[in-house]
Design a protein around this motif. Structure first.
Motif, short mmCIF file in Angstrom:
data_model
loop_
_atom_site.label_atom_id
_atom_site.label_comp_id
_atom_site.label_asym_id
_atom_site.label_seq_id
_atom_site.Cartn_x
_atom_site.Cartn_y
_atom_site.Cartn_z
N VAL A 118 0.85 -1.33 0.06
CA VAL A 118 0.00 -0.09 -0.09
C VAL A 118 0.98 1.44 0.14
N PHE A 119 0.83 2.11 -0.93
CA PHE A 119 1.65 3.26 -0.99
C PHE A 119 0.24 4.43 -0.66
N PRO A 120 0.38 4.68 0.74
CA PRO A 120 -0.71 5.76 1.11
C PRO A 120 -0.14 7.21 1.27
N GLY A 121 -1.09 8.05 1.13
CA GLY A 121 -0.89 9.55 1.12
C GLY A 121 -2.38 10.31 1.05
N SER A 122 -2.02 11.66 0.78
CA SER A 122 -3.50 12.35 0.72
C SER A 122 -3.56 12.70 -0.91
N PHE A 123 -2.05 12.61 -1.85
CA PHE A 123 -2.00 12.89 -3.02
C PHE A 123 -2.52 14.21 -3.49
N ASP A 124 -2.73 15.06 -2.58
CA ASP A 124 -3.29 16.52 -2.91
C ASP A 124 -2.26 17.50 -3.27
N PRO A 125 -1.81 17.38 -4.65
CA PRO A 125 -1.90 16.56 -5.52
C PRO A 125 -0.96 15.34 -5.98
N ILE A 126 -1.22 14.23 -6.67
CA ILE A 126 -0.03 13.42 -7.08
C ILE A 126 1.09 14.47 -7.74
N LEU A 184 7.52 -0.96 -8.76
CA LEU A 184 6.78 -1.91 -9.38
C LEU A 184 7.54 -3.65 -9.44
N PRO A 185 8.81 -3.58 -9.76
CA PRO A 185 9.44 -4.79 -9.98
C PRO A 185 9.45 -5.37 -8.31
N LEU A 186 9.28 -4.84 -7.39
CA LEU A 186 9.43 -5.43 -6.25
C LEU A 186 8.01 -6.00 -5.33
N PHE A 187 6.89 -5.72 -6.08
CA PHE A 187 5.57 -6.11 -5.63
C PHE A 187 4.71 -6.63 -6.63
N ASP A 188 3.84 -7.71 -6.34
CA ASP A 188 2.88 -8.06 -7.32
C ASP A 188 1.94 -7.16 -7.67
N GLU A 189 1.38 -6.20 -6.60
CA GLU A 189 0.48 -5.24 -6.65
C GLU A 189 0.78 -4.35 -5.77
N ILE A 190 0.55 -3.06 -6.32
CA ILE A 190 0.64 -1.76 -5.36
C ILE A 190 -0.69 -0.95 -5.45
N ILE A 191 -1.38 -0.81 -4.18
CA ILE A 191 -2.65 0.00 -4.09
C ILE A 191 -2.11 1.33 -3.62
N VAL A 192 -2.52 2.45 -4.54
CA VAL A 192 -2.35 3.63 -4.22
C VAL A 192 -3.58 3.82 -3.38
N ALA A 193 -3.29 4.36 -2.21
CA ALA A 193 -4.50 4.39 -1.20
C ALA A 193 -4.51 6.00 -0.87
N ILE A 194 -5.48 6.61 -1.07
CA ILE A 194 -5.76 7.87 -0.79
C ILE A 194 -6.14 8.10 0.77
N SER A 217 -3.23 -0.32 -8.49
CA SER A 217 -4.86 -0.07 -8.27
C SER A 217 -4.70 1.36 -7.50
N VAL A 218 -6.01 2.10 -7.40
CA VAL A 218 -6.26 3.20 -6.78
C VAL A 218 -7.56 2.96 -5.65
N ALA A 219 -7.22 3.43 -4.49
CA ALA A 219 -8.32 3.17 -3.45
C ALA A 219 -8.24 4.34 -2.34
N ASP A 220 -9.24 4.27 -1.78
CA ASP A 220 -9.13 5.34 -0.75
C ASP A 220 -9.79 4.87 0.53
N TYR A 221 -9.42 5.41 1.85
CA TYR A 221 -9.55 4.79 3.22
C TYR A 221 -9.57 5.74 4.09
N SER A 222 -10.29 5.62 5.18
CA SER A 222 -10.17 6.26 6.46
C SER A 222 -9.87 5.52 7.67
N GLY A 223 -9.10 6.20 8.64
CA GLY A 223 -8.48 5.37 9.93
C GLY A 223 -7.22 5.16 9.35
N LEU A 224 -6.78 4.07 10.35
CA LEU A 224 -5.41 3.83 10.20
C LEU A 224 -4.98 3.06 9.11
N THR A 225 -3.80 3.51 8.58
CA THR A 225 -3.33 2.83 7.37
C THR A 225 -3.11 1.17 7.54
N ALA A 226 -2.56 0.73 8.70
CA ALA A 226 -2.21 -0.55 8.98
C ALA A 226 -3.60 -1.26 8.73
#
Length: 148
Positions: A8-16, A28-38, A68-77
């Motif tokens: 998970v690559f978390p951030g506010s991305f305000d802006p990217i 990208l070469p290190l992981f099978d999937e990276i979720i960019v999490a706002i 992939s891109v997602a959003d969340y609230s609360g703790l990143t963990a």
């Protein structure tokens, strides 16, 4: 079958920024999937809406099936656990970033079992931050060379 390596690559991305793009592409070469999490924080006023930020991120990585891109609230963990991600990806520009991230990373690993992976940003992007871009935008400046 080996466990899928998800970060998970978390951030506010305000802006990217181009710095964010640099970290994600190099990871990208290190992981099978990276979720960019706002991360959404009700007490923080964003300059761009959540929808605008999701759209910019999706557009920036439309050619990357592993992102992939997602959003969340609360703790990143907690978001990591929900997403079955074993890693938190973070970009570091300088020692100040490292000092800030180190304690959080240690707590996440100890309390939640989520490891942090740090990538040092490429030198040509180390001066870029979302707060600088917002300041330029607030004053009607041209920030196009700092964002995708």
């Amino acid at each position: 079958m080996a466990t899928k390596k998800i970060a998970v690559f978390p951030g506010s991305f305000d802006p990217i920024t181009l710095g964010h793009v640099d970290i994600i592409k190099r990871a990208l070469p290190l992981f099978d999937e990276i979720i960019v999490a706002i991360g959404t924080n009700a007490s923080k006023k964003s300059m761009w809406t959540l929808e605008e930020r999701k759209e910019k991120l999706s557009k920036a990585f439309s050619d990357q099936a592993k992102v992939s891109v997602a959003d969340y609230s609360g703790l990143t963990a907690n978001f990591c656990k929900k997403s079955k991600a074993q890693y938190i990806l973070r970009g570091l520009r300088n020692t100040t970033d490292f000092a800030y991230e180190q304690t959080i990373a240690q707590a996440n690993e100890k309390v939640n079992g989520v490891d942090s992976v740090f990538l040092i940003c490429s030198p040509e992007f180390s001066h870029i931050s979302s707060s600088i871009v917002r300041d330029i935008a607030r004053h009607d400046g041209d920030y196009s060379s700092l964002t995708p």
